[in-house]
Design a protein around this motif. Sequence first.
Motif, mmCIF file in Angstrom:
data_model
loop_
_atom_site.group_PDB
_atom_site.id
_atom_site.type_symbol
_atom_site.label_atom_id
_atom_site.label_comp_id
_atom_site.label_asym_id
_atom_site.label_seq_id
_atom_site.Cartn_x
_atom_site.Cartn_y
_atom_site.Cartn_z
ATOM 1 N N SER A 98 68.459 82.692 -1.729
ATOM 2 C CA SER A 98 69.438 82.730 -2.317
ATOM 3 C C SER A 98 70.337 81.508 -2.716
ATOM 4 C CB SER A 98 70.480 83.871 -1.934
ATOM 5 O OG SER A 98 70.839 83.901 -0.710
ATOM 6 N N ARG A 99 71.557 81.746 -3.703
ATOM 7 C CA ARG A 99 72.384 81.074 -3.705
ATOM 8 C C ARG A 99 74.070 80.680 -4.004
ATOM 9 N NH1 ARG A 99 70.322 77.945 -9.933
ATOM 10 N NH2 ARG A 99 72.256 80.017 -10.879
ATOM 11 N N ARG A 100 74.853 80.619 -2.945
ATOM 12 C CA ARG A 100 76.056 80.746 -2.810
ATOM 13 C C ARG A 100 76.671 80.029 -4.094
ATOM 14 N NH1 ARG A 100 78.094 83.363 1.034
ATOM 15 N NH2 ARG A 100 76.203 83.382 3.124
ATOM 16 N N THR A 101 76.510 79.478 -4.781
ATOM 17 C CA THR A 101 77.057 79.014 -6.453
ATOM 18 C C THR A 101 76.897 78.350 -7.326
ATOM 19 O OG1 THR A 101 77.060 76.611 -5.510
ATOM 20 C CG2 THR A 101 78.455 77.588 -4.963
ATOM 21 N N ALA A 102 76.953 78.064 -8.807
ATOM 22 C CA ALA A 102 76.290 77.950 -9.448
ATOM 23 C C ALA A 102 75.772 76.557 -9.062
ATOM 24 C CB ALA A 102 77.112 77.928 -11.105
ATOM 25 N N TYR A 103 74.354 76.154 -9.484
ATOM 26 C CA TYR A 103 73.526 75.097 -9.491
ATOM 27 C C TYR A 103 73.455 74.722 -8.321
ATOM 28 C CZ TYR A 103 74.915 76.005 -14.683
ATOM 29 O OH TYR A 103 75.019 75.547 -15.709
ATOM 30 N N GLY A 104 74.246 75.122 -7.072
ATOM 31 C CA GLY A 104 74.279 74.845 -5.923
ATOM 32 C C GLY A 104 72.687 74.574 -5.964
ATOM 33 N N VAL A 105 72.661 74.839 -3.532
ATOM 34 C CA VAL A 105 71.554 75.051 -3.471
ATOM 35 C C VAL A 105 70.557 76.605 -2.835
ATOM 36 C CG1 VAL A 105 71.750 72.136 -2.650
ATOM 37 C CG2 VAL A 105 71.697 74.798 -1.214
ATOM 38 N N TRP A 106 69.684 76.354 -2.980
ATOM 39 C CA TRP A 106 69.267 77.429 -2.699
ATOM 40 C C TRP A 106 69.288 77.776 -0.929
ATOM 41 C CZ3 TRP A 106 68.220 81.726 -6.154
ATOM 42 C CH2 TRP A 106 68.451 81.353 -7.804
ATOM 43 N N SER A 107 69.893 78.612 -0.310
ATOM 44 C CA SER A 107 70.678 77.550 1.240
ATOM 45 C C SER A 107 69.696 79.258 1.592
ATOM 46 C CB SER A 107 72.028 77.690 0.873
ATOM 47 O OG SER A 107 72.410 78.878 0.597
ATOM 48 N N SER A 108 69.207 80.441 1.913
ATOM 49 C CA SER A 108 68.918 81.734 2.309
ATOM 50 C C SER A 108 67.544 81.980 1.800
ATOM 51 C CB SER A 108 69.847 82.481 2.747
ATOM 52 O OG SER A 108 70.853 82.466 3.115
ATOM 53 N N TRP A 109 66.462 81.531 2.848
ATOM 54 C CA TRP A 109 65.197 82.407 1.854
ATOM 55 C C TRP A 109 64.479 83.667 2.701
ATOM 56 C CZ3 TRP A 109 63.186 79.588 -2.118
ATOM 57 C CH2 TRP A 109 63.458 78.371 -2.552
ATOM 58 N N GLY A 110 63.785 84.324 2.477
ATOM 59 C CA GLY A 110 63.420 84.918 3.662
ATOM 60 C C GLY A 110 61.786 84.626 3.823
ATOM 61 N N GLN A 111 61.143 85.266 4.789
ATOM 62 C CA GLN A 111 59.394 84.932 5.236
ATOM 63 C C GLN A 111 58.833 84.859 3.626
ATOM 64 O OE1 GLN A 111 61.061 88.338 5.138
ATOM 65 N NE2 GLN A 111 58.688 89.451 4.398
ATOM 66 N N GLY A 112 58.606 85.702 2.514
ATOM 67 C CA GLY A 112 57.488 85.394 1.975
ATOM 68 C C GLY A 112 56.916 86.817 1.654
ATOM 69 N N THR A 113 55.906 87.357 0.633
ATOM 70 C CA THR A 113 55.306 88.266 0.595
ATOM 71 C C THR A 113 53.895 87.491 0.240
ATOM 72 O OG1 THR A 113 54.987 89.926 0.633
ATOM 73 C CG2 THR A 113 56.472 88.800 -1.258
ATOM 74 N N GLN A 114 52.800 87.966 1.051
ATOM 75 C CA GLN A 114 51.522 87.415 -0.348
ATOM 76 C C GLN A 114 50.841 88.325 -1.230
ATOM 77 O OE1 GLN A 114 49.198 84.512 0.313
ATOM 78 N NE2 GLN A 114 48.792 85.745 -1.446
ATOM 79 N N VAL A 115 51.055 87.553 -2.382
ATOM 80 C CA VAL A 115 50.188 88.462 -3.790
ATOM 81 C C VAL A 115 49.057 87.576 -4.340
ATOM 82 C CG1 VAL A 115 50.698 89.132 -6.327
ATOM 83 C CG2 VAL A 115 52.484 88.650 -4.404
ATOM 84 N N THR A 116 48.631 88.534 -4.003
ATOM 85 C CA THR A 116 46.538 88.483 -4.537
ATOM 86 C C THR A 116 46.394 88.801 -5.479
ATOM 87 O OG1 THR A 116 46.342 87.703 -2.622
ATOM 88 C CG2 THR A 116 44.358 87.594 -3.950
ATOM 89 N N VAL A 117 45.908 88.022 -6.404
ATOM 90 C CA VAL A 117 45.621 88.805 -7.752
ATOM 91 C C VAL A 117 43.519 88.435 -7.710
ATOM 92 C CG1 VAL A 117 45.386 89.696 -10.299
ATOM 93 C CG2 VAL A 117 47.526 88.368 -9.028
ATOM 94 N N SER A 118 42.995 89.563 -8.099
ATOM 95 C CA SER A 118 41.475 89.181 -8.450
ATOM 96 C C SER A 118 40.738 89.089 -9.695
ATOM 97 C CB SER A 118 40.248 90.549 -7.398
ATOM 98 O OG SER A 118 41.039 91.593 -7.554
ATOM 99 N N SER A 119 40.556 88.553 -9.701
ATOM 100 C CA SER A 119 39.920 88.677 -11.640
ATOM 101 C C SER A 119 38.480 89.523 -11.682
ATOM 102 C CB SER A 119 39.065 87.320 -11.514
ATOM 103 O OG SER A 119 37.966 86.510 -10.640
#
Length: 119
Positions: A98-119
């Motif tokens: 998330s970012r608080r202002t237009a063109y601002g830094v992305w200041s808050s981050w989640g922990q991430g979730t893995q996406v794996t796509v198999s062929s």
Amino acid sequence: QVQLTESGGGLVQAGGSLRLSCVASVSIFTFNAMGWYRQAPGKQRELVARITTSGGSTYYADSVKGRFTISRDNAKNTVYLQMNSLKPEDTAVYYCASRRTAYGVWSSWGQGTQVTVSS
């Protein structure tokens, strides 16, 4: 302190679909925009999609246009990333931010979730 919690990742075959969710601990109107980034092994983190919280304006990376859709549910403080026609090259850890202002830094981050796509 803002918390962003992702869910919905997993293993899917090429051509399949997944929907990622990101729940914020505060009203998403606190932010100017929310976005989804991804990082594959050995690669830089890249912005996949972004949505403004008030007007709903969206941005998509060229690599996902026409396949991914970002949306928001203001009442649930949640942002979604619907991913269709998944490809092996979409394999990555996906992060909500998330970012608080237009063109601002992305200041808050989640922990991430893995996406794996198999062929």
